[in-house]
Design a protein around this motif. Sequence first.
Motif, short mmCIF file in Angstrom:
data_model
loop_
_atom_site.label_atom_id
_atom_site.label_comp_id
_atom_site.label_asym_id
_atom_site.label_seq_id
_atom_site.Cartn_x
_atom_site.Cartn_y
_atom_site.Cartn_z
N UNK A 282 -0.10 7.99 10.49
CA UNK A 282 -0.58 7.12 9.45
C UNK A 282 -0.05 6.79 8.08
N UNK A 283 0.27 8.34 7.59
CA UNK A 283 1.04 8.10 6.14
C UNK A 283 0.02 8.33 5.23
N UNK A 284 1.29 7.33 4.36
CA UNK A 284 0.55 7.11 2.72
C UNK A 284 -0.24 5.70 2.49
N UNK A 285 -0.25 4.65 3.64
CA UNK A 285 -0.10 3.53 3.43
C UNK A 285 -2.16 2.97 3.84
N UNK B 112 0.55 -0.97 -0.09
CA UNK B 112 0.32 0.14 0.14
C UNK B 112 0.83 1.51 0.08
N UNK C 216 7.63 3.39 8.72
CA UNK C 216 6.72 2.21 9.14
C UNK C 216 7.14 1.52 10.19
N UNK D 184 -4.04 -1.25 -3.74
CA UNK D 184 -4.41 -2.48 -2.02
C UNK D 184 -3.76 -1.89 -1.30
N UNK D 185 -5.41 -2.28 -0.79
CA UNK D 185 -5.29 -0.95 0.60
C UNK D 185 -5.02 -1.57 1.86
N UNK D 186 -4.10 -0.82 3.05
CA UNK D 186 -3.58 -1.97 4.10
C UNK D 186 -4.00 -2.33 4.83
N UNK D 187 -5.49 -1.88 5.08
CA UNK D 187 -7.01 -2.65 5.93
C UNK D 187 -7.99 -3.37 5.21
N UNK E 249 -4.28 5.04 2.48
CA UNK E 249 -5.00 6.08 1.54
C UNK E 249 -6.13 4.91 0.59
N UNK F 110 0.70 13.04 -1.29
CA UNK F 110 1.64 14.36 -0.25
C UNK F 110 2.25 15.73 -1.12
#
Lengths: 375, 468
Positions: B255-258, A19, A63, B318-321, B260, A375
């Motif tokens: 949480x940053x970029x992931x 992601x 992360x 693809x999403x992280x969650x 989204x 960003x």
Amino acid sequence: MPKTALLKESERIMRICNACRYCEGYCGVFPAMMQRKSFPDVDLVYLANLCHGCRACHYACQYAPPHEFDVNLPQTLAALRTQSYRDYAWPKPLARAFDRNGLVVALISVLVTTLVMLLTYVVQDAGVLFATHSGAGAFYQIMPHRVMVIPSAGIFLFALLALTIGFTRFLRDTGVRVHQLLNPRTMWRAATDAAQLKFLTGGGDGCNYPNERFSHLPRWYHHGMMYGFLLCVAATSVATFYHYGLGWEAPYPFASWPVVLGTVGGIGILVGTGGLLWLKMQSDPEPRDRQSTGMDVAFLALLLLTSLTGLLLLVARETPAMGVLLAIHFGVVLALFLALPYSKFVHAGYRFAALIKYARERRAVPGKIELSSDY
Amino acid sequence: MIDTSHIYDVLIIGGGNAALCAAITARREGATVLLLEHAPRTLRGGNSRHTRNLRYTHKQANDFLTGPYLEEEFWQDLSRVTAGKTDEALARYMIRESEDMLDWALNNGVRFQPPLSGTLSLARTNAFFLGGGKALMNAYYATAEQLGVEIEYHAQATDLRIQDARFTSAMVTQRGDACEVRANAVVVASGGFESNVSWLKQAWGDPAENFLIRGTSYNQGRMLRVLLDQGAKPVSEPDQCHAVAIDARAPRFDGGIVTRVDCVPFSIVVNKAAQRFYDEGEDIWPKRYAIWGRLVAQQPDQIAYALIDAKSQGLFMPTVFSPLQADSLRELAEKLKLDPDALENTVAAFNRSVKSDNFDPSVLDECATEDLDPPKTHWARALDTPPFYGYPLRPGITFTYLGVAVNAHAQVLMGNDEPSPNIYAAGEIMAGNILGQGYIAGIGMTIGSVFGRLAGQEAAHHAQNGAA
């Protein structure tokens, strides 16, 4: 970490990485990851073996600890790699050698070398063992040729068989088909990636090993070791041809092919393994997999010892020390052959298999998904 | 420990991109420089840690970009998203000054990558950092250390001594110890106030409780408050910010970029009453993602749900969650705690209004709804193929725009529009000069880089020449 937990953790991290994708420029792992939407176990094992452990992704990772996502990709993939060495070891009962591999390889080295030295001492007359020998066949006055060749060839062929079975099964599980191994483009790609250690270049500035600073040193040391090893294999092959093909008996003159190749190769191994051990001592513990450290160190040390004893034997071959040095070097070489399929050496095969798979995958059409960039 | 016996030429407050650009520049000009980063070393770099690319002016394609991007086009892009809420002279100055930014970054250790996948619309305008923003910050910190910039972590500036618009010293707390640091000039590059929830609540009211902060928790706006309280001229508004819709399950900070969720154009988005509220297919996603944070913030309880069916899986990142998944809309409604009848009605009305089946995710296709309010003008396809998926969305605040006004020397303007002789600002804390509203990808880094470098240079010159 137990295997199931390790696979689960690898999958969790891959989802985060997939992601994010900020690391796509560093190596092959991320472009390979980006072609996937889910991560079945076989794919995770493939990605783990495609990872060269350069750690660039770790220092670039937003992360990484102390972030609550606790992403530690190099460590996790290193642990999964070691797990795959265990899973693909043949015969099965010997897979346990990877449980405490540092200890196992160290024991093999010490026991085999001691045994050879003891046998030599018991069997051979002290007057012969500690005398100066020179000229063709000098070594064989200490140990008859057959006594050296039969056990070493036996062990070597067994090691080759074990390595081949592991490699073949890994290829099969990774999804590489036999006909693909005959594709010159694929094989050329994989071979050049391996020969250059392309994925230790980190997109230009090298890897982040042993610490956050970018460095090409690990790659150069690995080159020294790898090409040194190959030169030593070449030296041995030429010597075998001299012996059986031409009837020339060792030791060979300093200006002969076996000695020149072996000397250059030996120095390469010495510098390479010594350098890698030196870097490992300074290595940042955070991205390191502690379980794999013993394995790494033991194999480097064994290889270093092989080269060191070989070079010492070369230097002292016309002195009374030759007999003892020959026994030691022969013992270490036997130990190395015995340890090969149950040591870090196996990474060469699995890494190459992963590079073959990647060489095919990278030709796939890149994704056309638009990102928000954000960003 | 901070050396308080010394009067530094330049004090830099902050540890992100703007601060490091300022520190490196000032040091290269020969100034003695102390940089104070509030975060520990492991979390250094402010919101720049989470960034990925830099928008900058360039006359031709290069190793990293596919074509030219000139001043006028950059200006048009900026004025479109800000709808005129920008200082044109300052913005144009920044756009021109951005031209050698890539070379400057390269010379200071930053590495870029060729445009790879998924960034087609930015491949011409924005240069991507190899490894992302944290790698960029690592490179800048390494360069700054090598040049002899003194860097202190865990060091929070708490107050500034300012007399007649002139800075004399900063009060600093480091690991519980307070001290006073003196310098001939100060560059304030300490970010916005987006992590300060009580300040956000002053602007947004209680809804701010439901905002997620995508970046560092260290941007408390302390220096912004101090400067405004001491008479600095404010720019933009407290409720203006770069906000996107992110997964509601993201962490409160960082949480940053992931986090989204890029499925919006292929989805319908409903609020907690299961009603649609905006055209999900208005434009391609890279041009629309930045409005959805605000849209969700305006919904009851600041929550929304993007719903897709099996047909749309795989069309977006693809999403992280994992999405919530169900075999029927009723079941999905229950999982999302929505009224099943209301959701079925909304989807039925939507499905009835879908006409064309000429779906093409790569262009602005013809799939628009008819007689539906609000319409969905592209990529409208019936939600009819189970399983159905739902992504809960919340406003994700990237950074706030309320800031201090600056001039073309990066000097902070005080109440009567007079520039302070030795207080400079760069980065988020003055981004409102350029961005009164809206956002275009990579411009946060343009602002930080150009004004950081400018502030560092001006501060060094001031400290060395006219300090007395």
